[in-house]
Motif scaffolding. Sequence first.
Motif, PDB file in Angstrom:
ATOM      1  N   THR A   5      63.459  36.709  16.821  1.00  0.00           N
ATOM      2  CA  THR A   5      63.463  37.638  17.952  1.00  0.00           C
ATOM      3  C   THR A   5      64.789  38.384  18.000  1.00  0.00           C
ATOM      4  OG1 THR A   5      64.156  35.803  19.369  1.00  0.00           O
ATOM      5  CG2 THR A   5      61.828  36.375  19.376  1.00  0.00           C
ATOM      6  N   ILE A   6      64.696  39.694  18.092  1.00  0.00           N
ATOM      7  CA  ILE A   6      65.872  40.553  18.178  1.00  0.00           C
ATOM      8  C   ILE A   6      65.869  41.219  19.546  1.00  0.00           C
ATOM      9  CG2 ILE A   6      67.022  42.575  17.217  1.00  0.00           C
ATOM     10  CD1 ILE A   6      65.833  41.885  14.519  1.00  0.00           C
ATOM     11  N   THR A   7      66.940  41.056  20.268  1.00  0.00           N
ATOM     12  CA  THR A   7      67.028  41.649  21.595  1.00  0.00           C
ATOM     13  C   THR A   7      66.960  43.171  21.507  1.00  0.00           C
ATOM     14  OG1 THR A   7      68.408  39.811  22.353  1.00  0.00           O
ATOM     15  CG2 THR A   7      68.431  41.818  23.692  1.00  0.00           C
ATOM     16  N   ILE A   8      66.134  43.780  22.350  1.00  0.00           N
ATOM     17  CA  ILE A   8      66.004  45.244  22.343  1.00  0.00           C
ATOM     18  C   ILE A   8      67.297  45.856  22.878  1.00  0.00           C
ATOM     19  CG2 ILE A   8      64.708  47.207  23.262  1.00  0.00           C
ATOM     20  CD1 ILE A   8      62.337  45.220  23.623  1.00  0.00           C
ATOM     21  N   PRO A   9      67.929  46.731  22.093  1.00  0.00           N
ATOM     22  CA  PRO A   9      69.175  47.354  22.576  1.00  0.00           C
ATOM     23  C   PRO A   9      68.942  48.154  23.855  1.00  0.00           C
ATOM     24  CG  PRO A   9      68.881  47.709  20.220  1.00  0.00           C
ATOM     25  CD  PRO A   9      67.589  47.141  20.725  1.00  0.00           C
ATOM     26  N   ASP A  10      69.918  48.148  24.714  1.00  0.00           N
ATOM     27  CA  ASP A  10      69.816  48.855  25.995  1.00  0.00           C
ATOM     28  C   ASP A  10      69.501  50.331  25.782  1.00  0.00           C
ATOM     29  OD1 ASP A  10      70.375  46.556  27.384  1.00  0.00           O
ATOM     30  OD2 ASP A  10      72.530  46.966  27.561  1.00  0.00           O
ATOM     31  N   GLY A  11      68.585  50.834  26.603  1.00  0.00           N
ATOM     32  CA  GLY A  11      68.288  52.259  26.597  1.00  0.00           C
ATOM     33  C   GLY A  11      67.128  52.665  25.715  1.00  0.00           C
ATOM     34  N   TYR A  12      66.615  51.750  24.899  1.00  0.00           N
ATOM     35  CA  TYR A  12      65.527  52.092  23.984  1.00  0.00           C
ATOM     36  C   TYR A  12      64.186  51.607  24.518  1.00  0.00           C
ATOM     37  CZ  TYR A  12      68.838  53.473  20.352  1.00  0.00           C
ATOM     38  OH  TYR A  12      69.820  54.106  19.638  1.00  0.00           O
ATOM     39  N   GLU A  13      63.164  52.397  24.259  1.00  0.00           N
ATOM     40  CA  GLU A  13      61.795  52.018  24.557  1.00  0.00           C
ATOM     41  C   GLU A  13      61.222  51.328  23.326  1.00  0.00           C
ATOM     42  OE1 GLU A  13      58.355  51.016  25.548  1.00  0.00           O
ATOM     43  OE2 GLU A  13      59.573  51.926  27.135  1.00  0.00           O
ATOM     44  N   TRP A  14      60.911  50.050  23.437  1.00  0.00           N
ATOM     45  CA  TRP A  14      60.532  49.259  22.261  1.00  0.00           C
ATOM     46  C   TRP A  14      59.264  49.782  21.591  1.00  0.00           C
ATOM     47  CZ3 TRP A  14      55.902  46.487  22.374  1.00  0.00           C
ATOM     48  CH2 TRP A  14      55.314  46.295  23.624  1.00  0.00           C
ATOM     49  N   LYS A  15      58.327  50.302  22.354  1.00  0.00           N
ATOM     50  CA  LYS A  15      57.104  50.827  21.756  1.00  0.00           C
ATOM     51  C   LYS A  15      57.392  52.028  20.856  1.00  0.00           C
ATOM     52  CE  LYS A  15      53.959  49.314  25.427  1.00  0.00           C
ATOM     53  NZ  LYS A  15      52.993  49.762  26.466  1.00  0.00           N
ATOM     54  N   GLU A  16      58.374  52.838  21.227  1.00  0.00           N
ATOM     55  CA  GLU A  16      58.743  53.984  20.393  1.00  0.00           C
ATOM     56  C   GLU A  16      59.373  53.534  19.085  1.00  0.00           C
ATOM     57  OE1 GLU A  16      61.244  56.497  22.723  1.00  0.00           O
ATOM     58  OE2 GLU A  16      59.636  57.153  24.065  1.00  0.00           O
ATOM     59  N   LEU A  17      60.190  52.496  19.149  1.00  0.00           N
ATOM     60  CA  LEU A  17      60.801  51.961  17.922  1.00  0.00           C
ATOM     61  C   LEU A  17      59.734  51.457  16.960  1.00  0.00           C
ATOM     62  CD1 LEU A  17      63.767  49.945  19.503  1.00  0.00           C
ATOM     63  CD2 LEU A  17      63.920  52.160  18.350  1.00  0.00           C
ATOM     64  N   LEU A  18      58.769  50.703  17.489  1.00  0.00           N
ATOM     65  CA  LEU A  18      57.722  50.146  16.633  1.00  0.00           C
ATOM     66  C   LEU A  18      56.856  51.255  16.046  1.00  0.00           C
ATOM     67  CD1 LEU A  18      56.569  47.072  18.768  1.00  0.00           C
ATOM     68  CD2 LEU A  18      58.345  47.181  17.020  1.00  0.00           C
ATOM     69  N   ALA A  19      56.501  52.245  16.861  1.00  0.00           N
ATOM     70  CA  ALA A  19      55.669  53.352  16.377  1.00  0.00           C
ATOM     71  C   ALA A  19      56.390  54.153  15.302  1.00  0.00           C
ATOM     72  CB  ALA A  19      55.289  54.262  17.550  1.00  0.00           C
ATOM     73  N   TYR A  20      57.690  54.335  15.443  1.00  0.00           N
ATOM     74  CA  TYR A  20      58.472  55.073  14.437  1.00  0.00           C
ATOM     75  C   TYR A  20      58.444  54.340  13.093  1.00  0.00           C
ATOM     76  CZ  TYR A  20      62.314  57.502  12.142  1.00  0.00           C
ATOM     77  OH  TYR A  20      63.067  58.224  11.237  1.00  0.00           O
ATOM     78  N   MET A  21      58.620  53.013  13.133  1.00  0.00           N
ATOM     79  CA  MET A  21      58.650  52.250  11.878  1.00  0.00           C
ATOM     80  C   MET A  21      57.292  52.243  11.183  1.00  0.00           C
ATOM     81  SD  MET A  21      61.272  49.084  12.624  1.00  0.00           S
ATOM     82  CE  MET A  21      60.699  48.648  14.267  1.00  0.00           C
ATOM     83  N   ILE A  22      56.214  52.193  11.961  1.00  0.00           N
ATOM     84  CA  ILE A  22      54.876  52.262  11.364  1.00  0.00           C
ATOM     85  C   ILE A  22      54.662  53.623  10.701  1.00  0.00           C
ATOM     86  CG2 ILE A  22      52.439  52.567  11.995  1.00  0.00           C
ATOM     87  CD1 ILE A  22      52.846  49.729  11.757  1.00  0.00           C
TER      88      ILE A  22
END
Length: 402
Positions: free
Chosen positions: A333-350
């Motif tokens: 588990t990696i803590t989500i950095p402050d200010g980021y929307e986690w769903k956007e990060l995952l969608a970008y990587m996909i």
Amino acid sequence: RGGQLSVKSSMTHGHRSRVSSVTIPPPACMLLPLEVPNRYLFGPGPSNVPPRVLAAGGRPIIGHLHHEMYEIMNDIKKGIQYAFQTNNHMTLAMSGSGHAAMECAVFNVVEPGESVLVSVNGVWGERVAEIAERMGAKVHTLVKAPGGYFTNEEIEKALAKHKPVLFFLTHGESSAGLAHPIDGIGDLCRKYDCLLLVDSVASLGAAPLLMDQQKIDILYTGSQKALNAPPGTAPISFNDRACHKMFNRKTKPVSYLFDMTHLSNYWGNDGKPARDYHHTGPVSGFLALRESLAILAEKGLENSWRHHKEVLVSRLNGAVVSLKDLRLPSVTTITIPDGYEWKELLAYMIKHHQLEMTGGLGPSIGMVIRVGLMGYNCSTSNADKALAALSDALKHCPKRKA
């Protein structure tokens, strides 16, 4: 002759009428070829399946009651005994996901009205508590925030208070990335005449676990994580203490499919000369599971444990984002950095890397991103690939002010 009979039966007042007609046309999507993307599955599972296991699953189908199938099932049983480090005769693979094994364990050793103690420090404890409640048990919980663990002193105090017939603990809590300490808990459960049920779906093959030595009464896992088989089969094992409770019930288990009086015969574990029909097992799934267990046996359990830990320490320890303590080597588990929307990060990587990670689950939703590097996927190059994709996502996804 069949056609003539059909025509005669459809004659009404000298007119031919249709007995039935198709009113729903073939769906357009089913007239197109199947397409499946080729992705890096670096989430909490399923994992990418090695070519050898894929090939095993593509072998010809044989009957689920054929002698050759029984031999394959016997191989699977031996492979599970090795993976679990147990001599338990009552060892088999459920036809279903890890949830099937979870329900099988609870349904068979708990009767309505009996006390059950569940440790809840993530989603899997929550699931077991609900399963036990649904079948009529008196459920008591030990609760911690995701990533928290229970001391043996806390567990003993709860055992003494609630006097449960079953205590549940998740060894690999994939929703929080935690590998829970196990040593000494089996002794406590025996002191209070309680069965110890352990979930190792996310940890088996990646983190040390010794069923017999650690006095675990019931242990189960899933096929799709560090074992690298397709989802759909779930190894489980019961020791003699669990079998005594299970086969001396006053009531029948609430599930026919998961009733171990039938499953023990299907797997040749009840001592009877013949195996009777119970259900049609997932033949291709069993072939793939057999091959995945063979790969683990060839690699060696201790080598597999060491390899998962080395990849975690050598690569993910250096990440710029923080990691939990008591880390699970297979799902980090990696803590989500402050200010980021986690769903956007995952969608970008996909989209840009064809690489899957996932967010939290249950109580850890919105708190973490989960990275899984298990079995076939567990390599330093894949760890570097995962970190590069996450770093790229952090550069290109918008950061919002708190």
